[in-house]
Design an enzyme around this catalytic site. Structure first.
Site, PDB file in Angstrom:
ATOM      1  CG  ASP A   1      32.320  32.407  40.366  1.00 35.42           C
ATOM      2  OD1 ASP A   1      31.494  33.327  40.596  1.00 35.42           O
ATOM      3  OD2 ASP A   1      33.565  32.572  40.507  1.00 35.42           O
TER       4      ASP A   1
ATOM      5  CD  GLU B   1      34.422  37.103  44.068  1.00 36.41           C
ATOM      6  OE1 GLU B   1      35.016  37.984  44.736  1.00 36.41           O
ATOM      7  OE2 GLU B   1      34.577  35.866  44.271  1.00 36.41           O
TER       8      GLU B   1
END
Lengths: 429, 429
Positions: free
Chosen positions: A103, A168
């Site tokens: 991400d 994350e």
């Protein structure tokens, strides 16, 4: 250098073009939150090519969302899976987790980007785009290292567990899900942008909100009210005192050069509603740094007690104590002794490639390493290409040379840690 | 008491029911901003009955809006006129302005009102509704006083100028328009809710906004940034110091019992955007009290210089000085010597009705008296029925007895100030 090591290093050096193109593809599949699937597909395709044993799953479920370390406001993880590829060892060696998040943070204002944020444009040895530094560059280092080992026909005794996780940037639910799925190892490397420094310790953090009450009155007779803004100033002063007290206790030499190892940052204040009224409410929001060896609970307690004690010194606040809340994001700290054998192994390989010793520091921010470390008890070093300052910035880029060098260092570390079999026997044999 | 005085007082006492019904009608025509016309119609109808010479006009135009004391964000005044009714004197007497504003503040949350906010409900000697205290009760005192004089067949030497204006609650454009239309007098009474105290001096006020700059950074390395919130705290401290310095200079005995005669109230602060970022901006908004004899410009200058001097002591602020802006509302202060003959006249009449001397104070808030005083140079006393605390509150009410007593005191004052003709000759003769 041994023959196997030389083969692997040569492979990486000969295949820099491939590595660059792979990073370009990854960056071009912009994987902002909720849109990670296409970038994950690129990773999965590569892992299959390398013959890794794949485990692809959509995270979620009661066990995850009720875990104390779970932190996410995302409603739906469907269609954007976690991906884990295992390079199984022949047995008897130490295992290693290689963890990268897929991400990326939002691109922000398009106006300040010189190229499309997902261009993957390469110029002057730099590859541009959102996620290039944070942390697709690091992930490509991992993939190149694995590819070099596999393609060089080298087998390992211990397992290598490559994890490409989501979430994350929003609290670590992806890595937590991998931990809860059972993935453990004798060590882990997370190639977040450390500028190739070693971060065996990472500052954890969590968000707090402090609500301060006042008593409304007309501004022309403000002495008839109690200003929540004035009372909030007392809270701000106490937070600075608390920060001083907490940092005085930090004696770890890794923090020696850092002005405030575990800061308490007040990022936001909102008080009052009308210029000519006495404010009857003020809200402070901030981020509290957590020491590598501290528990979140300990840090919370310390702030709550400090605010309570301060309130006890003020007539109004004693009767209307500020409320401390913990909300939104939190990141567990990570801590590994600097003489741990994982640090030693990585360090030896670093010196072989760089011809010097690594810089070892504590990081001012947390990574998924905190979850691996505190929840799964895995020793973690954060080490990767790219400069922190470029992460989250417009015109984010990474120096490709660093990606390649990191790949070399990690490849050697894998071979050392997981123990390459004699004679370069292929792992599948 | 002389015969004329007795007649007038008797008229008022016999007609309390009329007065109450008139106040009910006025309250029932809820005249929040932009909807003043129906309440004005009730006033105008009554003035016509009394034979006043009417001047009804929609305020606006370049002369008004470009005047330095003009303060309004209202786009359109159409359909909601100012109304002035003149009771012309026979000549040779002093003139008197009687000023009341027709606009009322919004009702706020309906839930906390026991009755409809515009009910005009009467219970236990109290009349309820938005505007009852602020300041339709006072306006009814004025109207009852005028009616008593007219209906008692008493003529005056000086003119009485009765003004029912819009926009007081939003900066005084209505009274300013009346001044610019040429209305002047030797004195003025404004029956705002002073709880029947005399306020010959009124605190003025204006709104300020101070913008403070910082430098963004990640909260984990907050020492790399400059917190606009921390710098704003310095501004807040300086504002308190400035308030102390300014109030130390106030020696007027009228302020003797007031803890802070001219407060600087910080009503609002907004700083930063994200808990884990160092705030790069903070905005403070507040209300600065202005002393009765001070100019707005002087007060502004004092704050601007104080902030500048403070900034000079701080390396960051010296290079990034806080910006002081003056925005939104401002109200001119008012000032009349307490031994002025208007105070004396009103005081004498007060004692005749109440059997004791009035309490004379300085008000902690401004009224349209500031405009009459500073722009038109008219001596003003603010004196009226009702308690400040009830104004702007839910379940606003006024004690009817105070409305009637005020009417009596004002009627006597008119007769004294404007000089009733001997023998009670009717003014129209």
């Amino acid at each position: 250098m041994e023959e196997g090591q030389q083969k692997v290093i040569q492979y990486i050096r000969r295949n820099q073009g491939r590595g660059q193109r792979f990073l370009q593809r990854l960056v071009q599949e912009g994987s902002i939150r909720g849109h990670e699937s296409r970038a994950q597909a690129v990773i999965i395709e590569k892992c299959r090519e390398l013959g890794l044993k794949m485990d692809i799953w959509e995270i979620g479920g009661e066990t995850l969302t009720s875990h104390p370390a779970f932190c996410s406001d995302r409603v739906n993880f469907k269609g954007n899976p976690n991906a884990v590829g295992v390079l199984q060892g022949t047995g008897g060696g130490k295992s290693l987790i290689l963890n990268g998040h897929i991400d990326v943070v939002p691109v922000g204002s398009l106006k300040v980007w010189e190229h499309d944020p997902f261009s993957g444009h390469v110029h002057d040895g730099k590859l541009y785009g959102r996620g290039s530094t944070d942390m697709k560059g690091g992930t490509v280092s991992l993939v190149m290292a694995l590819e070099a080992i596999v393609e060089s026909g080298i087998s390992l005794k211990g397992d290598v567990i490559f994890q490409s996780v989501i979430e994350e940037e929003s609290g670590g639910a992806g890595t937590l899900a991998a931990v809860l799925r059972g993935y453990r190892a004798d060590g882990a490397i997370i190639p977040e942008p450390t500028n190739m420094k070693f971060f065996p310790k990472q500052q954890g953090s969590m968000w707090f909100r402090i609500k301060v009450k006042g008593k409304q009155a007309h501004g022309g007779t403000r002495y008839e009210g109690v200003s929540a803004i004035e009372k909030a100033e007392k809270v701000l002063m106490e937070l600075r005192e608390l920060e001083k007290r907490r940092n005085r206790k930090i004696e770890d030499p890794l923090f020696a050069g850092i002005p405030i190892p575990i800061p308490i940052n007040v990022g936001k204040i909102n008080g009052g509603e009308w210029p000519s009224s006495v404010a009857d409410s003020a809200i402070i929001e901030g981020r509290m740094g957590v020491a590598p060896d501290e528990t979140m609970e300990h840090a919370k307690k310390e702030m709550e007690l400090a605010i309570k004690a301060m309130a006890g010194q003020d007539q109004w606040l004693e009767r209307h104590p500020p409320e401390v809340e913990w909300f939104g994001a939190s990141w567990l700290p990570g801590s590994l002794e600097i003489d741990h054998e994982l640090v030693a192994a990585l360090s030896e390989c670093y010196s072989m490639i760089k011809g010097k010793s690594p810089i070892v520091e504590a990081s001012p921010w947390a990574t998924d390493g905190g979850i691996l470390n505190k929840v799964a008890n895995v020793p973690v070093v954060v080490f990767g290409p790219g400069v922190t300052k470029k992460a989250h910035d417009a015109n984010e880029y990474i120096e490709l040379a660093d990606v390649f060098e990191t790949a070399e260092i990690i490849a050697l570390t894998i071979m050392k840690w997981c123990e390459a079999n004699e004679g370069g026997a292929k792992w599948e044999q």
